[in-house]
Each structure stands twice: as C-alpha cells, then as structure tokens.
Scaffold this active site. Sequence first.
Site, PDB file in Angstrom:
ATOM      1  CE  LYS A 110      54.474  40.320  26.679  1.00  0.00           C
ATOM      2  NZ  LYS A 110      54.412  41.686  27.038  1.00  0.00           N
ATOM      3  CE  LYS A 190      37.622  36.219  32.373  1.00  0.00           C
ATOM      4  NZ  LYS A 190      38.897  36.708  32.732  1.00  0.00           N
ATOM      5  CE  LYS A 193      41.660  45.786  28.799  1.00  0.00           C
ATOM      6  NZ  LYS A 193      41.044  45.573  30.116  1.00  0.00           N
TER       7      LYS A 193
HETATM    8  P1  ADP Z   1      40.254  42.120  30.561  1.00  0.00           P
HETATM    9  O1  ADP Z   1      40.235  40.598  30.542  1.00  0.00           O
HETATM   10  O2  ADP Z   1      39.177  42.687  29.707  1.00  0.00           O
HETATM   11  O3  ADP Z   1      41.621  42.698  30.279  1.00  0.00           O
HETATM   12  P2  ADP Z   1      40.862  42.653  33.297  1.00  0.00           P
HETATM   13  O4  ADP Z   1      41.759  41.463  33.348  1.00  0.00           O
HETATM   14  O5  ADP Z   1      41.484  44.023  33.330  1.00  0.00           O
HETATM   15  O6  ADP Z   1      39.881  42.527  32.047  1.00  0.00           O
HETATM   16  O7  ADP Z   1      39.800  42.505  34.474  1.00  0.00           O
HETATM   17  C1  ADP Z   1      39.659  43.366  35.569  1.00  0.00           C
HETATM   18  C2  ADP Z   1      38.723  42.711  36.563  1.00  0.00           C
HETATM   19  O8  ADP Z   1      37.464  42.339  35.941  1.00  0.00           O
HETATM   20  C3  ADP Z   1      39.304  41.432  37.129  1.00  0.00           C
HETATM   21  O9  ADP Z   1      39.117  41.457  38.530  1.00  0.00           O
HETATM   22  C4  ADP Z   1      38.513  40.303  36.534  1.00  0.00           C
HETATM   23  O10 ADP Z   1      38.308  39.270  37.465  1.00  0.00           O
HETATM   24  C5  ADP Z   1      37.185  40.952  36.146  1.00  0.00           C
HETATM   25  N1  ADP Z   1      36.708  40.373  34.861  1.00  0.00           N
HETATM   26  C6  ADP Z   1      37.180  40.660  33.635  1.00  0.00           C
HETATM   27  N2  ADP Z   1      36.519  39.960  32.675  1.00  0.00           N
HETATM   28  C7  ADP Z   1      35.605  39.196  33.321  1.00  0.00           C
HETATM   29  C8  ADP Z   1      34.600  38.245  32.898  1.00  0.00           C
HETATM   30  N3  ADP Z   1      34.413  37.971  31.612  1.00  0.00           N
HETATM   31  N4  ADP Z   1      33.860  37.662  33.846  1.00  0.00           N
HETATM   32  C9  ADP Z   1      34.041  37.948  35.154  1.00  0.00           C
HETATM   33  N5  ADP Z   1      34.944  38.827  35.621  1.00  0.00           N
HETATM   34  C10 ADP Z   1      35.733  39.448  34.733  1.00  0.00           C
END
Ligand code: ADP
Length: 324
Positions: A110, A190, A193
Amino acid sequence: MKVLSGIQPTGRFHWGNYFGAISQYIALQDSEQAFYFIADYHALTTVRDPQMLSGYVRDAALDLLALGLDPQRAVLFRQSDVPEVTELTWLLMTLTQMHLLEKCHAYKDKKAKGIAADAGLFTYPVLMAADILLYDSDVVPVGLDQVQHIEVTRDIATRFNSIYGVEALKLPNASVLDSSAKVPGIDGEKMSKSYDNTIELFETPKKLRKKVNRVKTDSTPVEDPKDPEQCAVFALYRLFADEQQQQDLAARYRSGGMGYGEAKAALYEAAMEHFAVARERREALERDPDTVEDILRAGAARASEVGRGVLDRCRSACGLVRRS
Ligand code: ADP
Ligand code: TRP
C-alpha cells in the site's frame, strides 16, 4: 495437536477460497482439535459498511457449514465473539518491533503505491498473531501469502517469552496449502475478489453457466488439437474431476474436433454436481438462522474457555492481575 485458521468475511467465497483454503479446513477437522474462525475484526480494515459486514459474516458461516465444516468435530466461531483477542493484541503490540511490521506485505504494498495506511492495516499482523497464540495453536494452514504473518507470529511469541522469561506462548508452525492449487479466474489470472474474476461457490445455476462460458480461451479452431495444460477451463475442470474424467477430457482436447464450448459444458456440469449437496444444505441452513447462530455461540464459548486460560498466563507473565 491443535489446528487453527481464520478466513476474512470480505465478500462471497469463490472457487479459489474453496480449493485453496476451505477444503483443507474441512479435511483437517478430524485432527485432534480444529479451531476455525470468521475474521470479522480483520475485515474491518476494509469493509466499512455495517450491513455489508454482518451479511458477509452470515454468508461465511452458511458457506462453511454447508460445505461440510462440522461443529461436532471443529470449533467454528466469530473472531469478535472472543474479544480477549484484542487484549492479547495489546500485550503483544507493546513489544512488537516496528521493523517487523514495516516489512509486512499488505502495508508495504500500500505504501509503495502511495496510499495512506491506517494503523489497523499496519498492526494487522499483530492481531493475527494474537488469533493464533490465544489458542495455543500448533499448526496454521494458510496460503503462501500468509506465511510471512506466521513468521511474524513466531518472532513476537519468542520475544514475549524471552522478555518475561516464561514459556507463556506456544510457537506455531505454518502448514502451507498446496501451492499448485492456484485456482485461475475467468480471465486466466489467479482468481481473486480484487481482480473481479471470481466464480462464487453458490452462484445461481444461470449465472454460473454464464460465468463458466466467459472463462478465457484461445482462438484455436474447433477441428484443431488443443493443449489442456494451457487452458483455464481444463485447469478448473481438474479441480472437480477424478483421474479418469481428467484423462478423458484431455484426450478430447488433444485429438481435435472439440470446441471449447464442450469443455465449458463439462465444467459446468461437474461444478453443479460437486456442490449439489452443499447447495441444498445451504438452503436449509438459510431457513434456520437460529441454528447457525447457536453453532457460532457455542464455538465462541469453547474458544473463549481456551483463550481466557492463555490470556491469564500472559497477564500474569507481564505482572497484571489474573482474571480467573
Ligand atoms: P481474495 O484474493 O479473493 O481476496 P482471500 O485473500 O480472502 O481471497 O483468500 C482467502 C483464502 O483463500 C486464502 O487462504 C487464500 O490462500 C485462498 N485463495 C484465495 N484465492 C485463491 C486462488 N485463486 N487459488 C488458491 N487459493 C486461493
Ligand atoms: N489474514 C488471513 C487472510 O487474509 C486471515 C486470518 C486472520 C488468519 N487471522 C488468522 C489466518 C489467523 C490464519 C490464522 O487470509
């Protein structure tokens, strides 16, 4: 052995969350003890709309239970139902060195972008350390991006124990979720969100079909052979299919004569089937909010029983009065 992990309620869970994190939580719930929580205090660093936050927390609980997290085998709770964690955060904060937090990626990224960070984002790893240490956790299953925070947790715990000369805090280990489980999103990057490329777990069938049809493919003509290893549709299909089904679809790719539409239809069917039971369970739970609330409260009662003991150990180590 105690397993603990938390997941932030910052939006509807997607396939990446399921295959990267939630499926592992469920698989680990037969460990001696498993503690899982919905990290709503953490979510406050990004979600500033109260209705949205409480909606996401409710959705997170429904999703986790529907997907098979079993309250008989694992303790499921809302982070903020055990406010002792914020007290431990303070005790840890008093001895956390600034340089540890300055190198943490959420804050560093950030700052590099010139965005002003709140103290909450800066100190977020200390709250995460408290989450882990409050329950004497041994193993913390996380994605690769969170490993740094487990290292910080170990550093903070080591410093606390060394300053006060007692083994008040147990050092946890990260268990890194299989990094091959990097689930691609509809644009092939990847799934996340933040990239607006997700397929949510409980999309309506119509929306799910639409999203699956939007998964990015190349422009190889129908009659030509295709490489399944280079295709996001195949990478997603693989998550749902058994070995034989994967081989069958891969053979169809390689022999030519199959359009991507056909692979997408197979992906849609496989996903619908995979989550069919969970979808039904979710609908039933949605009609029974009291049961869900009871599960979360019972989980919090169990978690705070453990947490109070550890907090007291820490209070006493620092020279504060024991509470219980
Ligand atoms: P986002 O990237 O959608 O904000 P988060 O960071 O909140 O998702 O992810 C929560 C959990 O889900 C983490 O432990 C992360 O390792 C797993 N995760 C999120 N996106 C993926 C992905 N594309 N592939 C594998 N694991 C993921
Ligand atoms: N920071 C984690 C994430 O964004 C969520 C989390 C909060 C967590 N506290 C935790 C994970 C404690 C494991 C243990 O994914």
